[in-house]
Design a protein around this motif. Structure first.
Motif, PDB file in Angstrom:
ATOM      1  N   HIS A  96       0.853  -1.196   0.000  1.00 32.16           N
ATOM      2  CA  HIS A  96       0.000   0.000   0.000  1.00 32.16           C
ATOM      3  C   HIS A  96       0.885   1.241   0.000  1.00 32.16           C
ATOM      4  O   HIS A  96       0.932   1.996   0.978  1.00 32.16           O
ATOM      5  CB  HIS A  96      -0.928  -0.013   1.220  1.00 32.16           C
ATOM      6  CG  HIS A  96      -1.728  -1.261   1.356  1.00 32.16           C
ATOM      7  ND1 HIS A  96      -2.804  -1.539   0.555  1.00 32.16           N
ATOM      8  CD2 HIS A  96      -1.596  -2.315   2.200  1.00 32.16           C
ATOM      9  CE1 HIS A  96      -3.318  -2.705   0.891  1.00 32.16           C
ATOM     10  NE2 HIS A  96      -2.599  -3.203   1.892  1.00 32.16           N
ATOM     11  N   LEU A  97       1.606   1.444  -1.114  1.00 33.97           N
ATOM     12  CA  LEU A  97       2.603   2.514  -1.157  1.00 33.97           C
ATOM     13  C   LEU A  97       1.988   3.904  -1.103  1.00 33.97           C
ATOM     14  O   LEU A  97       2.530   4.801  -0.450  1.00 33.97           O
ATOM     15  CB  LEU A  97       3.480   2.352  -2.391  1.00 33.97           C
ATOM     16  CG  LEU A  97       4.265   1.031  -2.481  1.00 33.97           C
ATOM     17  CD1 LEU A  97       5.122   1.000  -3.735  1.00 33.97           C
ATOM     18  CD2 LEU A  97       5.107   0.827  -1.239  1.00 33.97           C
ATOM     19  N   GLY A  98       0.872   4.113  -1.775  1.00 32.63           N
ATOM     20  CA  GLY A  98       0.209   5.417  -1.748  1.00 32.63           C
ATOM     21  C   GLY A  98      -0.257   5.787  -0.345  1.00 32.63           C
ATOM     22  O   GLY A  98       0.078   6.874   0.150  1.00 32.63           O
ATOM     23  N   PRO A  99      -1.034   4.891   0.294  1.00 30.83           N
ATOM     24  CA  PRO A  99      -1.439   5.203   1.665  1.00 30.83           C
ATOM     25  C   PRO A  99      -0.245   5.358   2.615  1.00 30.83           C
ATOM     26  O   PRO A  99      -0.284   6.197   3.516  1.00 30.83           O
ATOM     27  CB  PRO A  99      -2.300   4.003   2.069  1.00 30.83           C
ATOM     28  CG  PRO A  99      -2.863   3.518   0.774  1.00 30.83           C
ATOM     29  CD  PRO A  99      -1.746   3.728  -0.218  1.00 30.83           C
ATOM     30  N   ALA A 100       0.819   4.575   2.410  1.00 25.43           N
ATOM     31  CA  ALA A 100       2.004   4.699   3.266  1.00 25.43           C
ATOM     32  C   ALA A 100       2.629   6.075   3.114  1.00 25.43           C
ATOM     33  O   ALA A 100       2.967   6.740   4.100  1.00 25.43           O
ATOM     34  CB  ALA A 100       3.025   3.612   2.932  1.00 25.43           C
ATOM     35  N   ALA A 101       2.777   6.525   1.874  1.00 25.39           N
ATOM     36  CA  ALA A 101       3.353   7.852   1.636  1.00 25.39           C
ATOM     37  C   ALA A 101       2.453   8.933   2.219  1.00 25.39           C
ATOM     38  O   ALA A 101       2.938   9.887   2.840  1.00 25.39           O
ATOM     39  CB  ALA A 101       3.552   8.074   0.134  1.00 25.39           C
ATOM     40  N   GLY A 102       1.144   8.779   2.043  1.00 28.16           N
ATOM     41  CA  GLY A 102       0.205   9.742   2.614  1.00 28.16           C
ATOM     42  C   GLY A 102       0.285   9.787   4.124  1.00 28.16           C
ATOM     43  O   GLY A 102       0.232  10.859   4.737  1.00 28.16           O
TER      44      GLY A 102
END
Length: 128
Positions: A96-102
């Motif tokens: 979940h790279l997007g949520p992690a970055a967010g």
């Protein structure tokens, strides 16, 4: 080391940690979901810490144990960098790279904004 600060930090830490645990239990997220409870906990803690620092640095009659009790103890126990780091790692490990970055960037930006908001609120509510 004087016992007074140690005692108030320990007592405050117990209260703050219990509050964080209660919030996490009341607002559990799915195992692979976004860690809203930790994010909200950390942002609330940052806002309260900003307000506290405004009060204790401008109020000359503040008791010397207020800052260690509330700042280091209660708010240090309430906020959690370790859980934040583990949850960010779990999001990455789960793909979940997007949520992690967010989560990582949102926590950082949100924390800085929350501290500023706390300082502003304390100034508006009668602090010099």
């Amino acid at each position: 080391m004087r016992a007074g600060p140690l005692v108030v930090v320990a007592a405050g830490g117990a209260l703050g940690s219990a509050a964080r645990y209660g919030l996490a239990e009341a607002w559990p997220g799915p195992a692979t979901g976004f860690p809203w409870a930790t994010l909200v906990t950390n942002l609330i803690g940052c806002a309260l810490l900003g307000a506290l620092m405004r009060v204790v640095t401008t109020k000359t009659d503040a008791h010397p144990l207020v800052r260690p009790f509330l700042g280091t103890g209660v708010l240090g126990g309430f906020t959690t960098f370790s859980t934040y780091a583990v949850e960010a790692r779990d999001l990455v490990a789960g793909g979940h790279l997007g949520p992690a970055a967010g989560y990582v960037l949102g926590t950082l930006a949100g924390a800085l904004l929350a501290v500023r908001l706390g300082i502003w609120a304390a100034a508006r509510w009668g602090q010099p």
